[in-house]
Design a protein around this motif. Structure first.
Motif: not given
Length: 129
Positions: A40-54, A104-115
């Motif tokens: 399930v795709r979820r959107t979270r709000t983050y304040s501050g500087t972001v990078d690929t790992a955020t 593994q799927f969670q981390l992979y998809c989150t990393a791809v979406a973040s990048r």
């Protein structure tokens, strides 16, 4: 009524610097459905500087109260240790050496979406919801 002065002379208007700006970003994390049969795709709000790992660090921090109420789960072990991105490699804490298929799927998809969000790299050909 009596007024008294203490001898402080008026000063001109002093201008300060610009007001601080807080940048707010919407990042995507992937969780497992309550039935443990889909991501399930979820959107979270983050304040501050972001990078690929955020976004991955947000995922590793655990579920929000709203996500818990929705019955969503995560198979990514919660950790207070940070995740780091070095080039195209995500460095996970040692506690995450053995991960389930869903984690593994969670981390992979989150990393791809973040990048895709942070670096503007298109996520074409990726099988994530």
């Amino acid at each position: 009524m009596t007024l008294a002065a203490c001898g402080v002379r008026p000063t001109p208007i002093l201008t300060g610097g610009d007001a601080p700006v807080i940048s707010s970003h919407e990042l995507t994390v992937f969780l497992v459905s309550a039935g443990r049969d889909a991501l399930v795709r979820r959107t979270r709000t983050y304040s501050g500087t972001v990078d690929t790992a955020t976004a991955i660090n947000l995922l590793v921090a655990g579920l929000t109260e709203e996500e818990k109420k929705l019955g969503l789960v995560t198979e990514v072990p919660a950790s207070s240790e940070r995740v780091y991105a070095i080039s195209n490699v995500i460095v996970l804490p040692e506690a995450m050496l053995e991960l389930s298929r869903w984690a593994q799927f969670q981390l992979y998809c989150t990393a791809v979406a973040s990048r895709a969000k942070v670096e503007g790299v298109p996520a074409t050909g990726i099988e994530c919801p």
